[in-house]
Design a protein around this motif. Structure first.
Motif, PDB file in Angstrom:
ATOM      1  N   GLY A 200       0.798  -1.218   0.000  1.00 36.43           N
ATOM      2  CA  GLY A 200       0.000   0.000   0.000  1.00 36.43           C
ATOM      3  C   GLY A 200       0.832   1.269   0.000  1.00 36.43           C
ATOM      4  O   GLY A 200       0.307   2.358  -0.271  1.00 36.43           O
ATOM      5  N   LEU A 201       2.116   1.158   0.294  1.00 32.94           N
ATOM      6  CA  LEU A 201       3.015   2.306   0.192  1.00 32.94           C
ATOM      7  C   LEU A 201       3.345   2.619  -1.260  1.00 32.94           C
ATOM      8  O   LEU A 201       3.724   3.742  -1.590  1.00 32.94           O
ATOM      9  CB  LEU A 201       4.310   2.032   0.961  1.00 32.94           C
ATOM     10  N   LEU A 202       3.197   1.618  -2.136  1.00 37.80           N
ATOM     11  CA  LEU A 202       3.580   1.751  -3.546  1.00 37.80           C
ATOM     12  C   LEU A 202       2.380   2.018  -4.444  1.00 37.80           C
ATOM     13  O   LEU A 202       2.477   2.771  -5.413  1.00 37.80           O
ATOM     14  CB  LEU A 202       4.289   0.468  -3.992  1.00 37.80           C
ATOM     15  N   LEU A 203       1.240   1.372  -4.124  1.00 34.61           N
ATOM     16  CA  LEU A 203       0.058   1.452  -4.968  1.00 34.61           C
ATOM     17  C   LEU A 203      -1.170   1.813  -4.142  1.00 34.61           C
ATOM     18  O   LEU A 203      -1.256   1.470  -2.958  1.00 34.61           O
ATOM     19  CB  LEU A 203      -0.187   0.110  -5.665  1.00 34.61           C
ATOM     20  N   ASP A 204      -2.126   2.458  -4.781  1.00 33.06           N
ATOM     21  CA  ASP A 204      -3.388   2.820  -4.141  1.00 33.06           C
ATOM     22  C   ASP A 204      -4.468   1.856  -4.619  1.00 33.06           C
ATOM     23  O   ASP A 204      -4.681   1.721  -5.831  1.00 33.06           O
ATOM     24  CB  ASP A 204      -3.753   4.259  -4.519  1.00 33.06           C
ATOM     25  N   PRO A 205      -5.160   1.172  -3.695  1.00 31.78           N
ATOM     26  CA  PRO A 205      -6.222   0.252  -4.132  1.00 31.78           C
ATOM     27  C   PRO A 205      -7.254   0.911  -5.040  1.00 31.78           C
ATOM     28  O   PRO A 205      -7.805   0.257  -5.938  1.00 31.78           O
ATOM     29  CB  PRO A 205      -6.850  -0.206  -2.818  1.00 31.78           C
ATOM     30  N   ALA A 206      -7.518   2.190  -4.833  1.00 30.99           N
ATOM     31  CA  ALA A 206      -8.525   2.886  -5.638  1.00 30.99           C
ATOM     32  C   ALA A 206      -8.125   3.010  -7.102  1.00 30.99           C
ATOM     33  O   ALA A 206      -8.978   3.210  -7.969  1.00 30.99           O
ATOM     34  CB  ALA A 206      -8.784   4.274  -5.058  1.00 30.99           C
ATOM     35  N   ASP A 207      -6.830   2.864  -7.387  1.00 29.61           N
ATOM     36  CA  ASP A 207      -6.347   3.009  -8.763  1.00 29.61           C
ATOM     37  C   ASP A 207      -6.225   1.675  -9.488  1.00 29.61           C
ATOM     38  O   ASP A 207      -5.806   1.644 -10.649  1.00 29.61           O
ATOM     39  CB  ASP A 207      -4.978   3.703  -8.765  1.00 29.61           C
ATOM     40  N   MET A 208      -6.561   0.576  -8.832  1.00 34.02           N
ATOM     41  CA  MET A 208      -6.355  -0.738  -9.413  1.00 34.02           C
ATOM     42  C   MET A 208      -7.474  -1.101 -10.396  1.00 34.02           C
ATOM     43  O   MET A 208      -8.608  -0.629 -10.249  1.00 34.02           O
ATOM     44  CB  MET A 208      -6.266  -1.794  -8.312  1.00 34.02           C
ATOM     45  N   PRO A 209      -7.166  -1.959 -11.375  1.00 34.61           N
ATOM     46  CA  PRO A 209      -8.163  -2.312 -12.387  1.00 34.61           C
ATOM     47  C   PRO A 209      -9.216  -3.309 -11.907  1.00 34.61           C
ATOM     48  O   PRO A 209     -10.203  -3.550 -12.599  1.00 34.61           O
ATOM     49  CB  PRO A 209      -7.308  -2.936 -13.499  1.00 34.61           C
ATOM     50  N   LEU A 210      -9.010  -3.895 -10.733  1.00 33.92           N
ATOM     51  CA  LEU A 210      -9.936  -4.871 -10.157  1.00 33.92           C
ATOM     52  C   LEU A 210     -10.197  -4.506  -8.702  1.00 33.92           C
ATOM     53  O   LEU A 210      -9.406  -3.777  -8.083  1.00 33.92           O
ATOM     54  CB  LEU A 210      -9.333  -6.278 -10.220  1.00 33.92           C
ATOM     55  N   PRO A 211     -11.294  -4.999  -8.101  1.00 38.00           N
ATOM     56  CA  PRO A 211     -11.519  -4.763  -6.673  1.00 38.00           C
ATOM     57  C   PRO A 211     -10.304  -5.214  -5.867  1.00 38.00           C
ATOM     58  O   PRO A 211      -9.803  -6.332  -6.062  1.00 38.00           O
ATOM     59  CB  PRO A 211     -12.750  -5.624  -6.365  1.00 38.00           C
ATOM     60  N   THR A 212      -9.843  -4.355  -4.997  1.00 38.50           N
ATOM     61  CA  THR A 212      -8.572  -4.593  -4.307  1.00 38.50           C
ATOM     62  C   THR A 212      -8.737  -4.423  -2.807  1.00 38.50           C
ATOM     63  O   THR A 212      -9.368  -3.472  -2.344  1.00 38.50           O
ATOM     64  CB  THR A 212      -7.502  -3.622  -4.822  1.00 38.50           C
TER      65      THR A 212
END
Length: 230
Positions: A200-212
């Motif tokens: 979560g320090l690298l990527l935001d779940p809200a920006d992912m192409p699938l439910p995260t």
């Protein structure tokens, strides 16, 4: 409010997230100046990482069981291991502590099911992706989780240990993980697990192409629900 005992430092970067998030969630639930009742036992991660690399999970189990006993002696009424990988030693921690252990895989599974995910891609350390303790626990809850292919597992493991655990955020690593996600989606994933508390320090779940589901967030939400009796 029940007191939560945290085994942290694995890594310190994600334990900071735990501390901030637990307090924020309690404040959102109770308002005003409320914050979480926490006791933190923060390990030196370097010796733990050496034991992980050697596969000496008996010794990590002994050390984490000792941490659990110390937290309960200090007043903890439930325990959290602030990392996915070290849930490999969850049985030893639960037995030594003698109080409820809030398991990160259970919290993650509930969050996935709430999003109607059935076949999630697990992004985690090599240990979590390859050893059965995590994916088997998800399968017992009806989730057909799977890990990336071996080459992607090695790349992701290196990003976690060599960069994220040391507070290093690199754009090329972000792109590499997104490429791993794309391959997972092509292989049939209908959801994503941030199964390392540093991802979560690298990527935001809200920006992912699938439910995260960010496992650290799901873990904290479950812990606050327990602490506040809901």
């Amino acid at each position: 409010m029940r007191t939560l005992g945290l085994i942290g430092g694995i890594s310190a970067e994600s334990t900071l997230v735990y501390y901030q998030l637990l307090n924020r969630l309690v404040r959102e639930r109770l308002g005003g100046l409320h914050s979480a009742k926490l006791i933190l036992w923060s390990v030196d991660f370097a010796p733990v990482a050496e034991l992980q690399a050697k596969g000496d999970w008996d010794e990590t189990g002994r050390q984490f069981a000792d941490a659990a006993r110390r937290l309960v002696t200090a007043g903890a009424e439930a325990l959290m291991i602030c990392a996915n990988t070290m849930h490999l030693n969850a049985p030893q921690v639960a037995e030594a502590g003698g109080v409820p252990l809030i398991h990160i895989a259970d919290a993650t599974a509930e969050a996935l099911k709430a999003r109607r995910v059935s076949r999630p891609l697990l992004l985690a350390t090599r240990f979590t992706m390859e050893k059965p303790f995590y994916l088997d626990r998800l399968r017992r809850q009806g989730l057909d989780g799977f890990a990336p292919d071996p080459e992607d597992r090695e790349r992701l493991h290196a990003i976690i240990y060599d960069e994220l655990c040391q507070g290093v955020i690199r754009e090329d690593s972000r792109r590499a993980v997104l490429e791993i996600l794309a391959r997972g989606q092509a292989a049939g994933a209908d959801g994503i697990i941030f199964g390392c508390t540093e991802i979560g320090l690298l990527l935001d779940p809200a920006d992912m192409p699938l439910p995260t589901v960010d496992s650290a967030v799901a873990h904290c939400e479950a812990a606050v629900a327990f602490a506040l009796g809901g």
